[in-house]
Design a protein around this motif. Structure first.
Motif, short mmCIF file in Angstrom:
data_model
loop_
_atom_site.label_atom_id
_atom_site.label_comp_id
_atom_site.label_asym_id
_atom_site.label_seq_id
_atom_site.Cartn_x
_atom_site.Cartn_y
_atom_site.Cartn_z
N ALA A 63 -3.85 -1.69 0.24
CA ALA A 63 -3.82 -2.34 -1.08
C ALA A 63 -2.97 -3.61 -1.06
N LEU A 64 -2.08 -3.71 -0.09
CA LEU A 64 -1.20 -4.88 0.01
C LEU A 64 -1.59 -5.78 1.18
N ASP A 65 -2.80 -5.58 1.71
CA ASP A 65 -3.30 -6.41 2.81
C ASP A 65 -3.25 -7.89 2.39
N THR A 66 -2.76 -8.75 3.27
CA THR A 66 -2.72 -10.18 2.97
C THR A 66 -4.12 -10.78 2.88
N GLU A 67 -5.10 -10.08 3.44
CA GLU A 67 -6.50 -10.54 3.41
C GLU A 67 -6.63 -11.98 3.87
N ASP A 180 8.05 -20.91 -2.93
CA ASP A 180 6.92 -20.96 -3.83
C ASP A 180 5.67 -21.39 -3.07
N ASN A 181 4.54 -20.95 -3.56
CA ASN A 181 3.26 -21.36 -2.96
C ASN A 181 2.88 -22.73 -3.51
N TYR A 182 3.67 -23.72 -3.19
CA TYR A 182 3.51 -25.05 -3.79
C TYR A 182 2.26 -25.77 -3.29
N LEU A 185 -2.08 -22.35 -1.65
CA LEU A 185 -2.87 -21.67 -0.62
C LEU A 185 -3.47 -20.38 -1.17
N THR A 186 -4.70 -20.08 -0.76
CA THR A 186 -5.39 -18.88 -1.21
C THR A 186 -5.76 -18.04 0.00
N HIS A 206 -0.75 -11.86 -2.94
CA HIS A 206 -1.88 -12.31 -3.76
C HIS A 206 -1.70 -13.75 -4.22
N ASN A 207 -1.15 -14.56 -3.32
CA ASN A 207 -1.02 -16.01 -3.49
C ASN A 207 0.01 -16.41 -4.54
N THR A 208 0.84 -15.48 -5.00
CA THR A 208 1.87 -15.81 -5.98
C THR A 208 3.11 -16.43 -5.35
N GLU A 209 3.24 -16.32 -4.02
CA GLU A 209 4.36 -16.91 -3.30
C GLU A 209 3.90 -17.23 -1.89
#
Length: 388
Positions: A63-67, A180-182, A185-186, A206-209
């Motif tokens: 469920a926490l896979d970086t995918e 931060d994911n400035y 990136l997705t 999930h791209n939040t950081e």
């Protein structure tokens, strides 16, 4: 049997889980004041997924896979020149190390004693057990002691001697920190490399950081391992003149609260045990981050060590020998992979054709030496819950 485990990262809590299932009473001591967060992503390969499944936490980890999808290779002007296939760097399953340590802690905290903010000061063994003094807590006696305290293991130093006898430096230093994911990136990353230096950024949670890493080639350096300000100065000096996103990354690194800096190195030992003390994971056989195998080794080693102690009825001499016999070939191949990875780490400007060829060969190479996991019978849950 009362068993002390030094280290609450991956190997220690995983071992504690299996020891409880087999009816032992583990205590985990950890120098940090709480479960450590931060760190880069870790991946799982081959039989390590089976261990996660047997622990009942595979779904949580998935469920926490970086995918992660393929990552972009960037030049100094910020232009993409090639794509690095995800299979090269993400293994079969990848999550942040901080997420993994939290899952392992939550799976064990209800029936395992954790002592945070303390560490082993001395070990003295006799026929009754191992007498342990701590930096802060009162002395205690344990039947066995396990060093799962990483590359710079205090347990190893107290039992076997100074780390200089066992550490093989691979010529690379790495700094890791959150930011931060400035770049927006997705599920991907960007990588920049010049001779002797590299930098990368990957999205996280999930791209939040995001997480960043700065790597540089160097002979062994003299510095205080606990002086984070000194670590930041070393990295800033090495990357002072670099382009791409490096100036921004250095500013982020200066303010990072979870800044981590260390050498890529391996631990090579003729034996992983002495008397009642045994080493697990990086403390005994670190393969280096360039191998991509450290987390898998820790999980599998914990499963086997606990299982062999149970199979031997707690007779540590036989159990330690069986544990080492099963793990040696597996570790040796992974350490070879780590040395090869370090040799080619700063590979200059690879062509897309070269990267595609590497990716095509990865499914076989990432599995490497297979290790057969025995089915160790576990104690009845009611018995395990009351053990000790």
């Amino acid at each position: 049997m009362n068993i002390l485990i030094s280290g609450a990262s991956v190997a220690g809590p995983a071992l504690a889980y299996w020891l409880r299932r087999h009816g032992f009473t583990p205590t985990v001591v950890e120098r940090a004041e709480q479960v450590r967060d931060g760190g880069y992503a870790v991946d799982f390969r081959g039989e390590a997924l089976d261990v996660l499944d047997r622990m009942g936490i595979l779904d949580q980890v998935r469920a926490l896979d970086t995918e992660m999808s393929d990552a972009a290779l960037m030049d100094g002007d910020g232009k993409q020149y090639a794509t690095l296939p995800a299979v090269v760097f993400a293994g079969d399953l990848e999550i942040l190390k901080g997420d993994l340590t939290r899952i392992l802690y939550e799976a064990t905290r209800d029936d395992v004693e954790y002592v945070f903010g303390d560490s082993i000061a001395s070990l003295e063994e006799d026929e009754t057990g191992v007498h342990v003094t701590f930096e802060r807590g009162e002395p205690r006696t344990f039947d066995l002691v396990v060093g799962a305290d990483g590359l710079h293991s205090r347990t190893r130093a107290l039992t076997f001697g100074p780390e200089e006898q066992f550490i093989r430096h691979l010529g690379i230093y790495t700094a890791i920190f959150s930011l931060d994911n400035y770049l927006g990136l997705t599920n991907t990353g960007q990588l920049y490399s010049v001779p002797g230096k590299a930098a990368n950024i990957f999205s996280a949670r999930h791209n939040t950081e995001a997480r960043a890493a700065l790597h540089f080639a160097s002979d062994p350096l003299e510095y205080d391992r606990r002086d984070v300000a000194e670590h930041k100065r070393i990295v800033a000096e090495r990357f002072a003149d670099d382009g791409w996103q490096v100036p921004r990354l250095l500013r982020e690194a200066a303010d990072a609260q979870d800044f981590y800096f260390d050498a890529n190195a391996q631990v090579e030992m003729e034996r992983w045990s002495k008397g009642r003390v045994v080493l697990l994971g990086d403390a005994g056989y670190c393969a280096a981050p360039t191998s991509g195998r450290g987390t898998s080794q820790a999980l599998i080693g914990a499963y086997i060590l606990a299982g062999e102690l149970a199979a031997a009825g707690g007779e540590h001499t036989a159990a330690y020998a069986a544990y080492e016999q099963q793990m040696r070939a597996y570790v040796s191949e992974h350490q070879q992979a780590g040395r090869e990875g370090a040799k080619h780490f700063f590979m200059g400007t690879p062509t897309q054709e070269m990267l595609d060829m590497i990716a095509a060969g990865m499914p076989e190479s990432v599995r490497g030496q297979a290790i057969r996991l025995k089915d160790y019978p576990v104690a009845d849950r009611s018995t395990a819950a009351s053990a000790g």
